[in-house]
Design a protein around this motif. Structure first.
Motif, mmCIF file in Angstrom:
data_model
loop_
_atom_site.group_PDB
_atom_site.id
_atom_site.type_symbol
_atom_site.label_atom_id
_atom_site.label_comp_id
_atom_site.label_asym_id
_atom_site.label_seq_id
_atom_site.Cartn_x
_atom_site.Cartn_y
_atom_site.Cartn_z
ATOM 1 N N ASP A 66 61.633 13.668 12.737
ATOM 2 C CA ASP A 66 60.312 14.055 13.209
ATOM 3 C C ASP A 66 59.281 13.062 12.670
ATOM 4 O O ASP A 66 59.568 12.249 11.784
ATOM 5 C CB ASP A 66 59.971 15.471 12.749
ATOM 6 N N SER A 67 58.057 13.144 13.189
ATOM 7 C CA SER A 67 57.039 12.193 12.765
ATOM 8 C C SER A 67 55.661 12.855 12.754
ATOM 9 O O SER A 67 55.531 14.059 12.940
ATOM 10 C CB SER A 67 57.047 10.964 13.681
ATOM 11 N N TRP A 68 54.632 12.038 12.549
ATOM 12 C CA TRP A 68 53.255 12.504 12.462
ATOM 13 C C TRP A 68 52.393 11.595 13.342
ATOM 14 O O TRP A 68 52.846 10.569 13.839
ATOM 15 C CB TRP A 68 52.756 12.454 11.013
ATOM 16 N N GLY A 69 51.137 11.966 13.509
ATOM 17 C CA GLY A 69 50.249 11.143 14.307
ATOM 18 C C GLY A 69 48.827 11.653 14.268
ATOM 19 O O GLY A 69 48.466 12.493 13.439
ATOM 20 N N PHE A 70 48.015 11.149 15.185
ATOM 21 C CA PHE A 70 46.621 11.590 15.253
ATOM 22 C C PHE A 70 46.139 11.531 16.698
ATOM 23 O O PHE A 70 46.757 10.890 17.568
ATOM 24 C CB PHE A 70 45.723 10.730 14.356
ATOM 25 N N GLN A 71 45.023 12.203 16.952
ATOM 26 C CA GLN A 71 44.409 12.239 18.274
ATOM 27 C C GLN A 71 42.907 12.014 18.154
ATOM 28 O O GLN A 71 42.274 12.507 17.211
ATOM 29 C CB GLN A 71 44.631 13.596 18.951
ATOM 30 N N LEU A 72 42.351 11.290 19.102
ATOM 31 C CA LEU A 72 40.907 11.166 19.284
ATOM 32 C C LEU A 72 40.563 11.784 20.628
ATOM 33 O O LEU A 72 41.203 11.458 21.639
ATOM 34 C CB LEU A 72 40.475 9.701 19.245
ATOM 35 N N ARG A 73 39.569 12.661 20.648
ATOM 36 C CA ARG A 73 39.215 13.357 21.886
ATOM 37 C C ARG A 73 37.705 13.285 22.131
ATOM 38 O O ARG A 73 36.914 13.273 21.193
ATOM 39 C CB ARG A 73 39.607 14.829 21.823
ATOM 40 N N ALA A 74 37.340 13.266 23.404
ATOM 41 C CA ALA A 74 35.948 13.397 23.824
ATOM 42 C C ALA A 74 35.931 14.337 25.024
ATOM 43 O O ALA A 74 36.696 14.135 25.976
ATOM 44 C CB ALA A 74 35.355 12.042 24.192
ATOM 45 N N GLY A 75 35.082 15.376 24.955
ATOM 46 C CA GLY A 75 35.146 16.383 26.001
ATOM 47 C C GLY A 75 33.794 16.855 26.495
ATOM 48 O O GLY A 75 32.753 16.580 25.891
#
Length: 201
Positions: A66-75
């Motif tokens: 398994d792994s990890w990560g990140f998200q950038l969002r604009a809504g």
């Protein structure tokens, strides 16, 4: 079991909210938001796809972690029932050790739709679906040789989440989704649990 546990966490939070007394949700004056999330990804990668890249697949075992990560969002909050958002997601390499050393990382660029429940003032449960472009970059080392591939295709996601408004400007988020690729990235599948914060303006 890992995927089931991740989905169960999200459903448990949603159940606690629905069990409480409903309050009329006030219309939010702030229509736009930006957010940053961290995530943990439970892999369901098609390991046979990687093994088939070797001249004798039967002699090679590939087992990703398994792994990890990140998200950038604009809504943009269109109304109390629906929001639209653009998202960039990066999942750090799923790593496989053993007969071969293999790193496979994933990038997603998606447009998401959030179908929100307007029954609560502070808690906002929602269902989310998304579609966009997915990139899978794989770096394989075996027997002193290496191979690098970068594949593109369509990616999709669906899941459940909730936003907790601390005040009109800030909210916290919890989301569990299932993500899969199609075409040249149809070997990419994972379930992620993401935690983050958003600024509303």
């Amino acid at each position: 079991m890992k995927k089931i546990a991740a989905v169960a966490v999200v459903l448990s939070f949603a159940g606690l909210i629905l069990a409480g007394s409903a309050e009329a949700r006030e219309k939010k004056d702030k229509e736009y938001y930006v957010s940053l999330y961290g995530l943990y990804a439970f892999e369901s990668l098609d390991e046979d796809e990687t093994q088939d890249k070797f001249s004798d697949p039967s002699q090679v075992t590939v087992d990703f972690d398994d792994s990890w990560g990140f998200q950038l969002r604009a809504g943009y909050i269109i109304n109390e029932y629906f929001s639209a958002e653009a998202m960039f997601e990066y999942v750090a390499p799923f790593e496989a050790e053993g007969d071969a050393s293999d790193d496979l990382d994933v990038m997603n660029f998606t447009l998401n739709g959030k179908f929100t429940c307007p029954a609560y003032e502070k808690f906002v449960p929602y269902a989310v679906v998304g579609l966009g472009a997915m990139n899978a970059y794989e770096d394989i080392s075996y027997g002193g040789r290496s191979s690098e591939t970068s594949d593109w295709g369509f990616g999709a996601r669906c899941g459940l989440g909730l936003d907790l408004y601390i005040d009109p400007d800030f909210s916290l988020g919890l989301e569990g989704v299932y993500v899969f690729g199609t075409g040249d990235v149809d070997h990419v599948e994972y379930t992620s649990v993401a935690l983050g914060a958003a600024y509303h303006f």
